[in-house]
Design an enzyme around this catalytic site. Structure first.
Site, mmCIF file in Angstrom:
data_model
loop_
_atom_site.group_PDB
_atom_site.id
_atom_site.type_symbol
_atom_site.label_atom_id
_atom_site.label_comp_id
_atom_site.label_asym_id
_atom_site.label_seq_id
_atom_site.Cartn_x
_atom_site.Cartn_y
_atom_site.Cartn_z
ATOM 1 C CG HIS A 38 -2.124 -0.914 1.025
ATOM 2 N ND1 HIS A 38 -3.371 -0.495 0.646
ATOM 3 C CD2 HIS A 38 -2.209 -2.253 1.154
ATOM 4 C CE1 HIS A 38 -4.185 -1.541 0.563
ATOM 5 N NE2 HIS A 38 -3.502 -2.627 0.871
ATOM 6 N N GLY A 125 -6.558 -14.287 -11.827
ATOM 7 C CA GLY A 125 -7.160 -13.782 -10.596
ATOM 8 C C GLY A 125 -6.531 -14.333 -9.324
ATOM 9 N N GLY A 127 -3.557 -13.083 -8.016
ATOM 10 C CA GLY A 127 -2.605 -12.128 -7.446
ATOM 11 C C GLY A 127 -1.278 -12.069 -8.177
ATOM 12 C CB SER A 130 -3.430 -13.163 -15.535
ATOM 13 O OG SER A 130 -4.741 -12.778 -15.169
ATOM 14 C CG ASP A 175 -0.481 -5.147 -11.001
ATOM 15 O OD1 ASP A 175 0.192 -5.030 -9.960
ATOM 16 O OD2 ASP A 175 -1.697 -5.413 -11.003
ATOM 17 C CE1 TYR A 224 -5.957 -0.679 -2.685
ATOM 18 C CE2 TYR A 224 -7.418 0.948 -3.679
ATOM 19 C CZ TYR A 224 -6.169 0.361 -3.569
ATOM 20 O OH TYR A 224 -5.134 0.828 -4.341
#
Ligand code: ADP
Ligand code: MG
Length: 391
Positions: A38, A125, A127, A130, A175, A224
């Site tokens: 985070h 899915g 983590g 993808s 990512d 979140y």
């Protein structure tokens, strides 16, 4: 299946389906978040790595405006016009590709359609991102196909925008950057204020286990967003009480937090301490890796998890179990939750010679507690996205 087998299978499927060979093939890997939780939206630092699983995207220009796009594992085809690239309500995979295409169209001219197919071996899915691998393989392939030159940060931002506008996921840039910037045997340190990244030596012969707990908790309920708000509240407080400028929690040290936290609600203060501590751990971690202190780096991973569990509150029973079990298994150097938290995966640092034994031990102890094993993948820091075939 090895990445090379995936590549061969894609070429066979592509030529079988379309009746000709692709002009361009690009590859992009998934990623793991190794340290720095985070921290991205707090303008801080993250250590990540591109992984040894990825996606290949093969493509050729078509004669007219028509586009055919095939998901190679399902052998499902969607068709659309290059002049009408819009998000679709079904076959969600097309949105990552279409979003990337739309972003590239803002950077150059796309004069005709294409025939494209993709195939990968990243569990979806789980983590390992993808989705970014799909965007970055498509992005590289299209930019070569249409002759549109974009630098890595721009391409990463195009992928992020595809997630936001086409797939409905408000993710950060980690990512995509990791998928592009990875190097074999190295980790990637990214500064999310300047979006400047650099390679960090892995510090020796190491690999990671990604342990997918298959659990999913509060994230969908706005947890979140609540964490983000707590960080913002905390940064606003320090901007008032510190003499130097504070734009984000990146500008606050743990020492300042300890002295100047007074006036903050207890919960916000606690939550804010997590990204502040994580930033310091990333910077220390880079120094440890540079001197080959892998064990010291592993300790920082355990500290990171404790901070998630105690301060930030983004762990859960399953993740705590994996990390605690990891702490008791000989050969494991570090373990922590990876990604948003509240479920998902834990990342474990091991020596390659111990990976299989340790992975089995973790699966067994997880199964004894929760009735099913966690899914363990062995991850080695690997090369980033690149063109495999192209003019
Ligand atoms: P993650 O990125 O962690 O794997 P996401 O939910 O962000 O999880 O992205 C997963 C989605 O990406 C899948 O549901 C699918 O729509 C799409 N996707 C990614 N790679 C592929 C692939 N090789 N084949 C089909 N769909 C894919
Ligand atoms: Mg994703």
């Amino acid at each position: 299946m090895l990445n090379e087998d995936i590549y061969k299978e894609l070429l066979t499927k592509y030529t079988g389906h379309f009746g000709f060979e692709p002009e361009v093939v690009a590859y992009a890997p998934g990623r793991i978040e190794v340290l720095g939780n985070h921290t991205d939206y707090n303008e801080g630092y993250v250590i990540s790595a591109a992984i040894n699983f990825g996606t290949f995207f093969a493509v050729r220009k078509s004669a007219g405006q028509g586009c055919r796009l095939v998901a190679g594992d399902l052998m499902k085809e969607v068709v659309f016009d290059i002049g009408r690239v819009e998000p679709a309500g079904s076959d969600g995979w097309q949105n990552y590709v279409k979003g990337t295409l739309a972003g590239l169209a803002d950077c150059g001219v796309i004069e005709c359609g294409f025939d494209g197919m993709f195939l990968g071996n990243i569990p979806l899915g789980s983590g390992l991102s993808s989705s970014a691998a799909l965007e970055m393989s498509a992005g590289l392939a299209f930019s070569r196909l249409y002759g549109i030159t974009v630098d890595s940060v721009t391409l990463a931002k195009i992928g992020q925008k595809a997630e936001h506008d086409f797939a409905g996921c408000n993710c950060g840039l980690l990512d995509q950057i990791s998928s592009l910037a990875g190097e074999s045997g190295k980790l990637v340190k990214t500064d999310f204020r300047s979006v400047v990244y650099e390679s960090v030596p892995a510090g020796g012969d190491i690999c990671f286990l990604m342990c997918n707990t298959l659990s999913k908790h509060e994230l969908a309920d706005g947890a979140y967003n609540k964490l983000r708000e707590a960080c913002e509240q905390c940064a606003a407080h320090f901007a008032k009480v510190l003499r130097h400028p504070v734009k984000a929690l990146r500008d606050v040290t743990m020492a300042e937090w300890a002295i100047y936290r007074e006036g903050l609600p207890e919960e916000s203060a606690r939550k804010g301490a997590h990204p502040i501590g994580e930033n310091e751990r990333v910077l220390l971690g880079v120094r440890l890796l540079e001197t080959g202190d892998v064990a010291g780096f592993g300790t920082l991973m355990f500290d990171s998890h404790a901070s998630s569990r105690v301060l930030f509150g983004n762990s859960c029973e399953e993740l705590d179990f994996v990390v605690a079990a990891a702490g008791r298994i000989p050969g494991i150097l570090g373990a922590r939750l990876s990604g948003g938290g509240f479920g998902g995966s834990a990342v474990v640092l091991v020596h390659p010679r111990d990976a299989e034994t340790v992975g089995r031990a973790l699966e067994n102890s997880f199964a004894a507690r929760f009735g099913h094993p966690c899914e363990v993948s062995v991850i080695t820091p690997s090369e980033g996205a690149h063109i495999v075939v192209g003019p």
